[in-house]
Design an enzyme around this catalytic site. Structure first.
Site, PDB file in Angstrom:
ATOM      1  N   ASN A 164     -48.732 110.369  18.281  1.00 42.47           N
ATOM      2  CA  ASN A 164     -48.566 110.043  16.809  1.00 42.47           C
ATOM      3  C   ASN A 164     -50.072 109.828  16.741  1.00 42.47           C
ATOM      4  O   ASN A 164     -49.898 109.024  16.130  1.00 42.47           O
ATOM      5  CB  ASN A 164     -47.861 108.647  17.729  1.00 42.47           C
ATOM      6  N   CYS A 343     -48.639 100.509  17.592  1.00 37.64           N
ATOM      7  CA  CYS A 343     -47.966  99.603  17.892  1.00 37.64           C
ATOM      8  C   CYS A 343     -48.538  98.167  18.415  1.00 37.64           C
ATOM      9  O   CYS A 343     -47.540  97.922  19.461  1.00 37.64           O
ATOM     10  CB  CYS A 343     -46.872 100.069  18.717  1.00 37.64           C
TER      11      CYS A 343
END
Length: 761
Positions: A164, A343
């Site tokens: 990611n 995140c």
């Protein structure tokens, strides 16, 4: 608070989440309005809902090539990860032998949801197994030899299809051969969240046991996802209850989310009329953006190898710029990017790049720029144009040089500038009339920025001086001196050889001039034997200085915000520090601003008055209430509390002062407007950097005082501490810490705009 410049948003953070495609949003809304039935109901409305759900499942099976494997709809990838890990570990536990040591393996660059979930379920299930990270090479590719060595005794292995942060993809066929040759029975989960729409998947031809997916990474709404489970893989429901999804996952299904997924799957499967670009087209888009970045930031370093990454992710760093500085710049230009993984809201080093063995500065400065596979040529063109606009703002504020740019309208500097790399500080003083500059404690990480500043502002460097020999980094002074001060004779800290002296109180101190100011050299050993303090004074008409003439005291690490410099180096002396503290007390006023070499708590600057209010050890010395012997004992005890590292830096002083934050008055857009209407003396200060301010600023901002100039602002407004100052930035974070710093130094009426321009425009 309306912005003067309205810019369309350029969204380049698709790996964090994607916007919902109009077609997907329309399908979700239609489902809410027309297909609102419960798929478990047997009436016609329920049957229509169930038909939509099964149509979506069929398309998912076709798209993934899942064969006989199960497709279970979930709330997102995290639930899919939990389902996979729980199912695998319950089955693995039954196979374990009491006399054998076990592990669970995961890729070192894996999303944190995986190792944290592994630790959680091992504890809950009372399984004794070591959670072990599989190393990666400089490209982010998994170490197959490590897998061969550890897989035979592993209960489960978790890998990623696409990372990611970097977009690095693993060769799943090669990986499968390695895993299965080492352990044919090991349970294998592959995180496929970033793979769908970017790589080809044919799961039935693999021995992958589990593969979680997330809808919001591919233009569907948040709250919908799915997980693939191989037909022969063990399965334990993660959510039990009403028995939905054929008893595999209980809970009423998210039909609007499924409707959106259904449309997206249809688009991905369609050969014509789909908004999704081919891999070749996406590669061209990436190259166009990368070429633009290289044009605008000539020294850019790409952290991911394009050869080993999907085309939709670019991870880069710009020397001399922190990730936050680039993010703030792009945000001001209405370009959305992220610092590594989105995140976590806290900007830190990237554990992914650390695992790849990249230099610390690249990890700390990393920017992730990612786009979705439905991006268009027009959007790429606009993004590239906006990147150029952002870089042009940097040339005007003298942060980068561009020979092709007209910098006649650059922002002229005058006064003190604070630059930082991590917790370390470099101070630059500029006299605009004489075009002279002075640099104190130059950091090697800031070499390029300092050189750019000197050349762009057409400044003559008078001196580059260290306040002491630094233990945590190599000084950047020699590189500057070799380029700009080659003919200057100086000592090992960079103080120019001079016979000029002035009377400062009872002392004769060496002095050099910069414009109308004088810089005095005050020996203050203790932290190190060669420590000096540099006093920047307004030059009096006579040659006799008083304490009140000192505007800034550059004390290195002798006095830190909330601390005193450590004295447990080989060249340290707590006795010398004791005497130096008293010397500083006698040499400057209690409100003169102390500019330290380190700022561990974002406090920018301090004064003796501010420090003795929270630092009993310093107060005892300066008030003559503490003997030298007592000071030595207390200082030795204090140094035992040193935290050896902050990031990649060693701590140069243990915190002893009270660093609790003050309660700062907060405004929102409405209450601030009301306050300004009621009191016309309220002054709004925009504390973003000049390039941000130039790109996008409020018509109500009366003054731009960037954080790099905050210390000078505080010094110049010492007599206006009762005025109402309202600080504003992009998000409210910088304005809060600046307000805290000002309040600590006596600005009682300082407040800030909560949420900044992001929530008020």
């Amino acid at each position: 608070m309306k912005n003067t410049t309205e810019l369309t948003q350029i969204y380049l953070d698709a790996n964090a989440t994607t916007p919902v495609l109009p077609e997907a949003a329309a399908a979700a809304l239609s489902a809410m309005e027309n297909l609102f039935g419960n798929p478990s109901s047997s009436h016609i409305t329920g049957l229509k809902a169930k038909n939509l759900m099964e149509q979506t499942r069929l398309r998912a099976q076709t798209l993934l090539g899942s064969g006989e494997g199960k497709i279970i709809f979930t709330s997102g990838a995290t639930e899919g990860i939990q389902t996979s890990i729980l199912s695998a570990l319950i089955a693995a536990k039954s196979r374990m032998s009491a006399d054998k040591n076990y592990s669970v393996l995961y890729g070192a660059t894996e999303h944190k949801a995986v190792p944290e979930s592994l630790k959680h379920w091992l504890t809950v299930l009372d399984i004794k197994a070591e959670v072990t990270a599989i190393p990666v090479d400089q490209f982010g590719l998994l170490d197959h030899d490590f897998i061969r060595q550890h897989a035979p005794s592993a209960l489960m292995i978790c890998t990623m299809a696409v990372n990611n942060e970097t977009g690095v993809f693993q060769n799943l066929k090669s990986l499968e051969a390695t895993i299965r040759s080492a352990n044919s029975d090991i349970f294998w989960m592959v995180d496929c969240v970033q793979a769908l729409g970017k790589t080809e998947l044919d799961l039935k031809t693999t021995t992958i046991d589990y593969a979680p997916f997330s809808g919001h990474k591919l233009y569907a709404p948040k709250g919908i996802g799915f997980v693939y489970i191989r037909d022969s893989a063990p399965f334990t429901p993660f959510i039990a209850g009403g028995g939905q999804e054929s008893g595999l996952r209980s809970g009423t299904e998210n039909l609007p989310g499924l409707a959106a997924l259904n449309v997206i799957f249809e688009m991905l499967l369609s050969q014509e009329g789909s908004p999704f670009s081919s891999s070749a087209q996406l590669t061209q888009y990436r190259q166009q953006i990368a070429d633009t970045l290289t044009e605008c930031f000539s020294d850019i370093v790409f952290n991911n190898s394009f050869e080993h990454s999907v085309a939709t992710t670019i991870n880069f760093a710009v020397p001399s710029f922190s990730s936050k500085e680039i993010m703030d710049l792009f945000d001001a230009a209405n370009i959305r990017v992220s610092s590594g993984s989105a995140c976590s809201s806290k900007v830190t080093r990237s554990f992914v790049l650390d695992a790849m063995g990249l230099p610390a500065w690249q990890s700390e400065a990393a920017i992730r720029m990612s786009f979705g596979p439905a991006i268009t040529q027009a959007e790429v063109d606009t993004a590239c144009a906006r990147i150029k606009t952002a870089s042009q703002a940097l040339t005007q504020s003298c942060m980068i040089l561009d020979d092709s740019s007209d910098i006649s309208d650059r922002t002229d500097l005058d006064g003190l500038l604070q630059l930082r790399s991590g917790a370390s500080c470099t101070w630059v003083f500029v006299d605009s009339l004489s075009k002279q500059a002075l640099i104190i404690d130059p950091l090697p990480e800031l070499k390029q920025r300092l050189e750019t500043l000197l050349e762009c502002q057409q400044l003559t460097l008078v001196a580059a001086i260290d306040t002491h020999g630094h233990a945590d980094h190599v000084s950047g002074r020699e590189a500057l001196a070799s380029r700009y001060l080659a003919e200057q004779e100086s000592d090992h800290l960079g103080w120019p050889v001079t016979e000029n002296r002035v009377q400062h109180l009872a002392q004769q101190l060496q002095v050099i001039s910069i414009g109308t100011k004088q810089l005095l050299r005050l020996p203050t050993p203790g932290h190190t034997s060669d420590s000096i303090s540099l006093l920047l004074c307004s030059a009096p008409s006579a040659s006799n200085h008083t304490a009140e003439h000192t505007q800034y005291a550059f004390c290195g690490d002798t006095i830190l915000m909330g601390s005193l410099g450590r004295t447990n180096f080989e060249s340290s002396s707590s006795v010398a520090l004791f005497n130096s503290l008293k010397l500083i007390r006698d040499s400057i006023s209690s409100t003169a601003l102390i500019c330290a070499s380190h700022d561990y708590n974002n406090e920018f600057t301090t004064s003796l008055k501010a420090e003795i209010n929270r630092n009993d050890l310093l107060k005892g010395v300066l008030s003559n209430q503490l003997s030298m012997d007592d000071f030595q004992q207390r200082k030795a005890h204090l140094d035992t509390h040193l935290n050896d590292e902050v990031g990649t830096e060693i701590m140069c002083g243990a915190l002893i002062g009270n660093c609790d934050k003050f309660k700062i008055k907060e405004y929102d857009a409405f209450s601030l407007a009301a306050a300004m209407k009621q009191d016309e003396n309220v002054c709004i200060i925009d504390i973003r950097e000049p390039h941000e301010y130039a790109l996008n600023h409020s018509t109500q901002s009366s003054l731009n005082v960037p954080l790099t100039r905050l210390v000078q602002f505080i010094q110049e407004h010492q007599n206006q501490k009762n005025r109402q100052w309202v600080l504003v930035c992009r998000s409210g974070s910088r304005s809060m810490i600046a307000a805290q710093a000002m309040h600590r130094l006596g600005f009682e009426q300082v407040s800030h705009l909560k949420g900044g321009y992001a929530l008020s425009s």
